[in-house]
Design an enzyme around this catalytic site. Structure first.
Site, PDB file in Angstrom:
ATOM      1  N   SER A 141       0.862  -1.188   0.000  1.00  0.00           N
ATOM      2  CA  SER A 141       0.000   0.000   0.000  1.00  0.00           C
ATOM      3  C   SER A 141       0.895   1.233   0.000  1.00  0.00           C
ATOM      4  CB  SER A 141      -0.855   0.019   1.266  1.00  0.00           C
ATOM      5  OG  SER A 141      -1.450   1.281   1.441  1.00  0.00           O
ATOM      6  N   TYR A 155      -1.465  -0.906  10.331  1.00  0.00           N
ATOM      7  CA  TYR A 155      -1.660  -1.211   8.904  1.00  0.00           C
ATOM      8  C   TYR A 155      -0.439  -0.734   8.104  1.00  0.00           C
ATOM      9  CZ  TYR A 155      -3.701  -1.127   4.205  1.00  0.00           C
ATOM     10  OH  TYR A 155      -3.937  -1.320   2.854  1.00  0.00           O
TER      11      TYR A 155
HETATM   12  P1  NAP Z   1     -11.499  -5.697   0.287  1.00  0.00           P
HETATM   13  O1  NAP Z   1     -12.403  -5.161  -0.744  1.00  0.00           O
HETATM   14  O2  NAP Z   1     -11.823  -5.516   1.718  1.00  0.00           O
HETATM   15  O3  NAP Z   1     -11.288  -7.271  -0.007  1.00  0.00           O
HETATM   16  C1  NAP Z   1     -10.431  -8.001   0.825  1.00  0.00           C
HETATM   17  C2  NAP Z   1     -10.262  -9.398   0.272  1.00  0.00           C
HETATM   18  O4  NAP Z   1      -9.337 -10.088   1.125  1.00  0.00           O
HETATM   19  C3  NAP Z   1     -11.552 -10.195   0.281  1.00  0.00           C
HETATM   20  O5  NAP Z   1     -11.538 -11.051  -0.843  1.00  0.00           O
HETATM   21  C4  NAP Z   1     -11.453 -10.996   1.570  1.00  0.00           C
HETATM   22  O6  NAP Z   1     -12.146 -12.243   1.521  1.00  0.00           O
HETATM   23  C5  NAP Z   1      -9.958 -11.278   1.604  1.00  0.00           C
HETATM   24  N1  NAP Z   1      -9.439 -11.590   2.933  1.00  0.00           N
HETATM   25  C6  NAP Z   1      -9.427 -10.818   4.060  1.00  0.00           C
HETATM   26  N2  NAP Z   1      -8.858 -11.472   5.073  1.00  0.00           N
HETATM   27  C7  NAP Z   1      -8.498 -12.692   4.583  1.00  0.00           C
HETATM   28  C8  NAP Z   1      -7.875 -13.825   5.136  1.00  0.00           C
HETATM   29  N3  NAP Z   1      -7.504 -13.871   6.429  1.00  0.00           N
HETATM   30  N4  NAP Z   1      -7.660 -14.902   4.349  1.00  0.00           N
HETATM   31  C9  NAP Z   1      -8.044 -14.893   3.042  1.00  0.00           C
HETATM   32  N5  NAP Z   1      -8.646 -13.841   2.454  1.00  0.00           N
HETATM   33  C10 NAP Z   1      -8.876 -12.761   3.218  1.00  0.00           C
HETATM   34  O7  NAP Z   1     -10.015  -5.126   0.123  1.00  0.00           O
HETATM   35  P2  NAP Z   1      -9.283  -4.378  -1.096  1.00  0.00           P
HETATM   36  O8  NAP Z   1      -9.455  -2.927  -0.911  1.00  0.00           O
HETATM   37  O9  NAP Z   1      -9.632  -5.013  -2.385  1.00  0.00           O
HETATM   38  O10 NAP Z   1      -7.768  -4.693  -0.715  1.00  0.00           O
HETATM   39  C11 NAP Z   1      -6.983  -5.668  -1.374  1.00  0.00           C
HETATM   40  C12 NAP Z   1      -5.531  -5.417  -1.021  1.00  0.00           C
HETATM   41  O11 NAP Z   1      -5.150  -4.111  -1.473  1.00  0.00           O
HETATM   42  C13 NAP Z   1      -5.244  -5.445   0.482  1.00  0.00           C
HETATM   43  O12 NAP Z   1      -4.006  -6.063   0.714  1.00  0.00           O
HETATM   44  C14 NAP Z   1      -5.174  -3.975   0.841  1.00  0.00           C
HETATM   45  O13 NAP Z   1      -4.398  -3.732   1.995  1.00  0.00           O
HETATM   46  C15 NAP Z   1      -4.563  -3.386  -0.408  1.00  0.00           C
HETATM   47  N6  NAP Z   1      -4.817  -1.952  -0.571  1.00  0.00           N
HETATM   48  C16 NAP Z   1      -6.097  -1.476  -0.681  1.00  0.00           C
HETATM   49  C17 NAP Z   1      -6.296  -0.105  -0.833  1.00  0.00           C
HETATM   50  C18 NAP Z   1      -7.671   0.509  -0.948  1.00  0.00           C
HETATM   51  O14 NAP Z   1      -7.790   1.752  -0.896  1.00  0.00           O
HETATM   52  N7  NAP Z   1      -8.730  -0.276  -1.122  1.00  0.00           N
HETATM   53  C19 NAP Z   1      -5.189   0.760  -0.875  1.00  0.00           C
HETATM   54  C20 NAP Z   1      -3.915   0.227  -0.754  1.00  0.00           C
HETATM   55  C21 NAP Z   1      -3.736  -1.133  -0.618  1.00  0.00           C
HETATM   56  P3  NAP Z   1     -13.705 -12.388   1.994  1.00  0.00           P
HETATM   57  O15 NAP Z   1     -14.551 -11.851   0.875  1.00  0.00           O
HETATM   58  O16 NAP Z   1     -13.880 -13.851   2.190  1.00  0.00           O
HETATM   59  O17 NAP Z   1     -13.831 -11.599   3.258  1.00  0.00           O
END
Ligand code: NAP
Length: 247
Positions: A141, A155
């Site tokens: 991130s 985080y």
């Molecule tokens: P999201 O919409 O909340 O989706 C999270 C995903 O991770 C879901 O598929 C969830 O599965 C899965 N997950 C969570 N805990 C898990 C575990 N213990 N084991 C297996 N799967 C798990 O998140 P996102 O925004 O797409 O984020 C994806 C990645 O990008 C993350 O690493 C996040 O830190 C990074 N990121 C996001 C942003 C942002 O602004 N969104 C910015 C920077 C970085 P379930 O559906 O089963 O819960």
């Protein structure tokens, strides 16, 4: 054609990666923690696009689940060429009231889970073990570099760890034919924001702090990740790639 394993592929950025990988002609194992219905929706879309897919439940913070996930993924795909360690969670951890148990859970999902997954990927891909090489993309991130949203230090620290881990593993696994690339998304329109800063507040923050004046669509992060996993990026490893609208 490559075989992809995407952790946290049921929603948000992970789901966008799975769908784009299929569009580009790849087969995909979609991991999820508890969102079975959402994961099944992603696999249906992949199959409708003419590729093979299956959804595998595994809590990436549980080592035995990670081992089982790789067994099932290799059983389904034959072998894995690309692993995207995307699963992650976020939450406020203000230092004056920090609940260390909550911080530990975040580190377990965001960092230790990636270590377990990289170990299983390395054992499968390393040329010295008879593997074919491969690519590991670790989703970090921009918080690793900026400190992230206010009061989200655990985080930010977990993502800093992802960057350091990726750099070290790129050195260790380069001679094994494995690239390890950390990618740092900026604020992206997913459910994750609702769980932390608040979706609307994050959009306002994005408009005023990001040079491009908006948050990313998950497809914009997925495009870079799928490209990085491919042969056009064959000389890229170890160093983080920012996909953050210039912030
Ligand atoms: P999201 O919409 O909340 O989706 C999270 C995903 O991770 C879901 O598929 C969830 O599965 C899965 N997950 C969570 N805990 C898990 C575990 N213990 N084991 C297996 N799967 C798990 O998140 P996102 O925004 O797409 O984020 C994806 C990645 O990008 C993350 O690493 C996040 O830190 C990074 N990121 C996001 C942003 C942002 O602004 N969104 C910015 C920077 C970085 P379930 O559906 O089963 O819960």
């Amino acid at each position: 054609m490559a075989n992809f394993l995407v952790t946290g592929g049921s929603r948000g950025i992970g789901a966008a990666i799975c769908r784009l990988a299929a569009e580009k002609g790849h087969d995909v194992v979609v991991n999820y923690a508890s969102g079975r219905e959402a994961a099944d929706g992603v696999t249906s879309d992949i199959i409708a696009a003419g590729r093979q897919a299956c959804a595998v439940q595994a809590d990436m913070s549980v080592e035995a689940d990670v081992i089982r996930l790789y067994q099932e993924a290799i059983g389904f795909l034959g072998h894995i060429d690309v692993v995207v360690n995307n699963a992650g969670i976020i939450g406020r951890t203000p230092i004056l009231e920090m609940d260390i148990a909550a911080a530990r859970s975040m580190l377990e999902v965001n960092l230790l889970a990636i270590m377990s997954s990289c170990r299983e990927a390395a054992r499968h891909m390393a040329k010295s073990r008879g593997g074919k090489g491969g690519v590991i993309v670790n989703v970090s991130s921009s918080a690793a570099r900026t400190g992230g949203f206010p009061q989200h230090s655990a985080y930010a620290a977990s993502k800093g760890g992802v960057d350091s881990l990726s750099l070290a593993l790129a050195q260790e696994l380069g001679p094994e034919g494995v690239r390890v690339v950390p990618v740092r998304p900026g604020i992206s329109k997913t459910d994750m924001l609702a769980a932390s800063f608040g979706f609307d507040q994050a959009m306002t923050n994005a408009r005023s702090t990001i040079p491009l004046g908006r948050a990313a669509d998950p497809s914009e992060i997925a495009a870079v990740i799928v490209w990085l996993a491919g042969p056009e990026a064959s000389f890229m490893t170890g160093l983080p790639i920012d996909v953050s609208g210039g912030k």
